[in-house]
Design a protein around this motif. Structure first.
Motif, PDB file in Angstrom:
ATOM      1  N   ILE A 135       0.840  -1.200   0.000  1.00 20.88           N
ATOM      2  CA  ILE A 135       0.000   0.000   0.000  1.00 20.88           C
ATOM      3  C   ILE A 135       0.877   1.253   0.000  1.00 20.88           C
ATOM      4  N   ILE A 136       1.904   1.277   0.861  1.00 21.60           N
ATOM      5  CA  ILE A 136       2.814   2.427   0.897  1.00 21.60           C
ATOM      6  C   ILE A 136       3.506   2.596  -0.449  1.00 21.60           C
ATOM      7  N   ALA A 137       3.929   1.490  -1.042  1.00 23.04           N
ATOM      8  CA  ALA A 137       4.595   1.551  -2.346  1.00 23.04           C
ATOM      9  C   ALA A 137       3.681   2.165  -3.401  1.00 23.04           C
ATOM     10  N   ILE A 138       2.439   1.753  -3.421  1.00 25.64           N
ATOM     11  CA  ILE A 138       1.486   2.274  -4.414  1.00 25.64           C
ATOM     12  C   ILE A 138       1.233   3.762  -4.195  1.00 25.64           C
ATOM     13  N   LEU A 139       1.130   4.187  -2.949  1.00 21.95           N
ATOM     14  CA  LEU A 139       0.931   5.612  -2.659  1.00 21.95           C
ATOM     15  C   LEU A 139       2.127   6.438  -3.141  1.00 21.95           C
ATOM     16  N   SER A 140       3.340   5.902  -2.997  1.00 23.49           N
ATOM     17  CA  SER A 140       4.523   6.638  -3.464  1.00 23.49           C
ATOM     18  C   SER A 140       4.527   6.759  -4.983  1.00 23.49           C
ATOM     19  N   ILE A 141       4.089   5.716  -5.675  1.00 26.15           N
ATOM     20  CA  ILE A 141       3.991   5.766  -7.140  1.00 26.15           C
ATOM     21  C   ILE A 141       2.998   6.844  -7.574  1.00 26.15           C
ATOM     22  N   ALA A 142       1.863   6.899  -6.885  1.00 25.11           N
ATOM     23  CA  ALA A 142       0.833   7.894  -7.218  1.00 25.11           C
ATOM     24  C   ALA A 142       1.364   9.312  -7.017  1.00 25.11           C
ATOM     25  N   ALA A 143       2.104   9.530  -5.926  1.00 22.37           N
ATOM     26  CA  ALA A 143       2.628  10.873  -5.639  1.00 22.37           C
ATOM     27  C   ALA A 143       3.635  11.315  -6.699  1.00 22.37           C
ATOM     28  N   LEU A 144       4.530  10.425  -7.109  1.00 15.98           N
ATOM     29  CA  LEU A 144       5.528  10.785  -8.113  1.00 15.98           C
ATOM     30  C   LEU A 144       4.896  11.002  -9.486  1.00 15.98           C
ATOM     31  N   THR A 145       3.885  10.227  -9.788  1.00 15.90           N
ATOM     32  CA  THR A 145       3.170  10.424 -11.055  1.00 15.90           C
ATOM     33  C   THR A 145       2.546  11.810 -11.098  1.00 15.90           C
ATOM     34  N   VAL A 341      -1.325  11.535 -19.967  1.00 19.62           N
ATOM     35  CA  VAL A 341      -2.036  10.252 -20.088  1.00 19.62           C
ATOM     36  C   VAL A 341      -1.043   9.092 -19.984  1.00 19.62           C
ATOM     37  N   ALA A 342       0.090   9.222 -20.653  1.00 22.92           N
ATOM     38  CA  ALA A 342       1.112   8.177 -20.567  1.00 22.92           C
ATOM     39  C   ALA A 342       1.633   8.039 -19.141  1.00 22.92           C
ATOM     40  N   LEU A 343       1.816   9.147 -18.451  1.00 23.12           N
ATOM     41  CA  LEU A 343       2.279   9.109 -17.065  1.00 23.12           C
ATOM     42  C   LEU A 343       1.281   8.409 -16.148  1.00 23.12           C
ATOM     43  N   ILE A 344       0.027   8.742 -16.300  1.00 19.42           N
ATOM     44  CA  ILE A 344      -0.998   8.142 -15.444  1.00 19.42           C
ATOM     45  C   ILE A 344      -1.148   6.651 -15.740  1.00 19.42           C
ATOM     46  N   THR A 345      -1.150   6.285 -17.014  1.00 22.03           N
ATOM     47  CA  THR A 345      -1.256   4.865 -17.384  1.00 22.03           C
ATOM     48  C   THR A 345      -0.084   4.074 -16.812  1.00 22.03           C
ATOM     49  N   GLN A 346       1.118   4.622 -16.921  1.00 15.22           N
ATOM     50  CA  GLN A 346       2.311   3.990 -16.374  1.00 15.22           C
ATOM     51  C   GLN A 346       2.171   3.772 -14.870  1.00 15.22           C
ATOM     52  N   GLY A 347       1.661   4.770 -14.168  1.00 17.56           N
ATOM     53  CA  GLY A 347       1.479   4.660 -12.728  1.00 17.56           C
ATOM     54  C   GLY A 347       0.495   3.575 -12.340  1.00 17.56           C
ATOM     55  N   VAL A 348      -0.567   3.443 -13.115  1.00 18.04           N
ATOM     56  CA  VAL A 348      -1.567   2.409 -12.831  1.00 18.04           C
ATOM     57  C   VAL A 348      -0.965   1.012 -13.012  1.00 18.04           C
ATOM     58  N   ILE A 349      -0.226   0.797 -14.106  1.00 20.82           N
ATOM     59  CA  ILE A 349       0.369  -0.521 -14.355  1.00 20.82           C
ATOM     60  C   ILE A 349       1.417  -0.851 -13.289  1.00 20.82           C
ATOM     61  N   ALA A 350       2.260   0.123 -12.933  1.00 20.91           N
ATOM     62  CA  ALA A 350       3.260  -0.111 -11.892  1.00 20.91           C
ATOM     63  C   ALA A 350       2.597  -0.463 -10.568  1.00 20.91           C
ATOM     64  N   SER A 351       1.473   0.163 -10.273  1.00 18.85           N
ATOM     65  CA  SER A 351       0.758  -0.148  -9.040  1.00 18.85           C
ATOM     66  C   SER A 351       0.191  -1.562  -9.058  1.00 18.85           C
ATOM     67  N   LEU A 352      -0.303  -1.998 -10.209  1.00 20.38           N
ATOM     68  CA  LEU A 352      -0.813  -3.366 -10.322  1.00 20.38           C
ATOM     69  C   LEU A 352       0.315  -4.379 -10.145  1.00 20.38           C
ATOM     70  N   LEU A 353       1.482  -4.109 -10.736  1.00 19.10           N
ATOM     71  CA  LEU A 353       2.627  -5.003 -10.564  1.00 19.10           C
ATOM     72  C   LEU A 353       3.090  -5.027  -9.112  1.00 19.10           C
ATOM     73  N   THR A 354       3.005  -3.895  -8.443  1.00 23.73           N
ATOM     74  CA  THR A 354       3.364  -3.835  -7.025  1.00 23.73           C
ATOM     75  C   THR A 354       2.469  -4.755  -6.207  1.00 23.73           C
ATOM     76  N   ALA A 355       1.203  -4.760  -6.526  1.00 15.47           N
ATOM     77  CA  ALA A 355       0.261  -5.602  -5.789  1.00 15.47           C
ATOM     78  C   ALA A 355       0.427  -7.082  -6.116  1.00 15.47           C
ATOM     79  N   TRP A 356       1.054  -7.388  -7.270  1.00 22.51           N
ATOM     80  CA  TRP A 356       1.092  -8.773  -7.770  1.00 22.51           C
ATOM     81  C   TRP A 356       2.395  -9.493  -7.447  1.00 22.51           C
ATOM     82  N   GLY A 357       3.558  -8.845  -7.693  1.00 22.93           N
ATOM     83  CA  GLY A 357       4.827  -9.573  -7.685  1.00 22.93           C
ATOM     84  C   GLY A 357       5.646  -9.355  -6.434  1.00 22.93           C
TER      85      GLY A 357
END
Length: 456
Positions: A135-145, A341-357
């Motif tokens: 969760i913390i990792a995903i929040l950091s991705i959102a902030a940098l995006t 749009v590219a930045l936001i899409t990238q952030g969403v995919i990185a967040s999904l990978l964070t939750a998965w791997g």
């Protein structure tokens, strides 16, 4: 191919210092504070561990020396996407761009964010759960995006500050490890490899290769500034200089840091340490020193991810500009001047990978896929010398053709060794790349139909 999805262009705003700090800041992430334990477990022996870091650094430098020629000749958004497209055709450029979109850069963002979140746990009363870390990792991705959507100058200035701080912090950790009480030359033993016990030459090579995957993950990022090639001032000079200079700086810091950890903890102590850097500081400076190091590590990991978030979104942007991706990815905000749009899409995919791997899985996917394309890019230097001799080359690869040939051989060995030692993760990495083929067929056909219609 060009797209009419947007009339707003990215602007050249970044100088040599900006470009160098992007690369150094991206390379020095969480890995140098975590990966040394992985290396110690694979190739116990202080000099063997040091050799892994040196070989990984030299391999990265050979790649940097090679691809810097392409960066100077083709200073476009997307970096390697443009080089592979020019050398081998649209499909190879697309597969590279897709691999970055699906795994290489997005998984790097995810893995570094996980490393950041894990170190946040140093300041909590009890260890963070895996769910809390993610969760913390995903929040950091959102902030940098969000930050990098606000403007490339803001993102670059933030990167310059964070990178300067992290260089100083890592340098201070190295100096104190040798200067303050706690370390010992006796901790350097054993000096040479003992494969977690025993084994012949084949096992040594395999274990060295596994350690090399982890080390190359730590060095990865030397190519990052090429993704913003269309935003670099005087790219023919500044791009190759920034790539080579940043790689040399990080090699020196990483080799010294590895020696510092061994000097304080010993190889056996490193194997059992989850937080190598803070444990080293705890020995030499006490609990307060460890806390200061963790703060520095948090700055370092955030800075690295800021660099990747800033640059990597330019790859889907470039693909969309060429008509080979979702047209929305080419949108540049008319006021902010960023591909939001590219930045936001990238952030969403990185967040999904964070939750998965897991951290190790993500790094394996990244290194396996990245070095496939690094090898192809080094080959592009040779191929384009023959097929496009008319293209101006402000920088020409030092040691050509030996430099790119040696790097290609190293990349091939690394990929093959990874397949043998980690077949499941390698298969997943390859599968994520090949999944992009139907997308290429779709977008390429769609572009051709549109171009044909426009011509009639």
């Amino acid at each position: 191919m060009t797209s009419t999805a947007t009339t707003t262009e990215l602007k050249r705003e970044l100088g040599l210092f900006d470009a160098t700090m992007i690369n150094v800041g991206t390379m020095i992430a969480s890995a140098i504070f975590i990966v040394p334990a992985t290396v110690a477990a694979a190739v116990t022996g202080s000099l063997t561990m040091t050799l892994v870091w040196i070989v990984g650094g030299v391999a990265s430098l050979l790649g940097a020396l090679s691809i810097a020629e392409l960066a100077a000749a083709y200073p476009e958004a997307g970096g390697q996407y443009a080089y592979l497209r020019e050398a081998y055709g649209q499909v190879w450029g697309f597969l590279y761009g897709w691999a970055n979109f699906a795994v290489i850069n997005t998984a790097s963002i995810a893995a570094i964010a996980v490393g950041f979140a894990r170190y946040v746990g140093f300041f909590t009363r009890s260890p963070l759960s895996e769910a809390a870390i993610r969760i913390i990792a995903i929040l950091s991705i959102a902030a940098l995006t969000w930050l990098n959507c606000r403007g490339v100058r803001l993102g670059a200035t933030t990167q310059n500050i964070l990178t300067t701080l992290k260089i100083g912090a890592l340098g201070a950790l190295i100096v104190t490890s040798f200067a303050l009480p706690g370390g010992s030359g006796a901790h350097m033993h054993p000096l040479w490899y003992s494969a977690s016990g025993a084994g012949g030459g084949g096992q040594w090579i395999g274990s060295f290769g596994v350690a090399m995957v982890a080390v190359l993950w730590a060095y990865d990022g030397w190519i990052e500034t090429t993704y913003v090639g269309s935003e670099i001032i005087d790219p023919g000079r500044n791009l190759p200089r920034s790539i080579i200079l940043s790689t040399v700086i990080v090699i020196a810091l990483y080799v010294l840091a590895s020696l510092a950890y061994v000097f304080v903890l010993s190889p056996a102590g490193m194997v059992h340490s989850d937080l190598v850097a803070s444990d080293t500081a705890k020995v030499t400076m006490g609990a307060g020193g460890a806390a200061l190091v963790v703060i520095a590590i948090l700055i370092s990991t955030i800075g690295a991810n800021n660099g990747i978030v800033l640059t990597a979104a330019r790859i889907p942007y470039a693909m969309a500009r060429g008509g080979l991706f979702f047209r929305s990815q080419a949108f540049v905000h008319p006021r902010l001047g960023t591909p939001v749009v590219a930045l936001i899409t990238q952030g969403v995919i990185a967040s999904l990978l964070t939750a998965w791997g897991t951290y190790d899985q993500l790094t394996t996917y990244v290194v396996f896929a990245q070095f496939l394309f690094y090898g192809l890019s080094a080959g592009a230097v040779i191929r384009l010398r023959s097929t496009a001799p008319q293209v101006a080359r402000p920088y020409r690869t030092w040691g050509y053709p030996v430099t790119p040939v040696v790097f290609i051989a190293f990349a091939a060995w690394l990929v093959i060794n990874t397949i043998v030692k980690l077949p499941r993760d390698s298969a997943i990495g390859a599968g994520l790349i090949l999944v992009g083929l139907p997308g290429y067929w779709y977008w390429n056909g769609l572009y051709r139909r549109r171009a044909g219609g426009a011509g009639r």
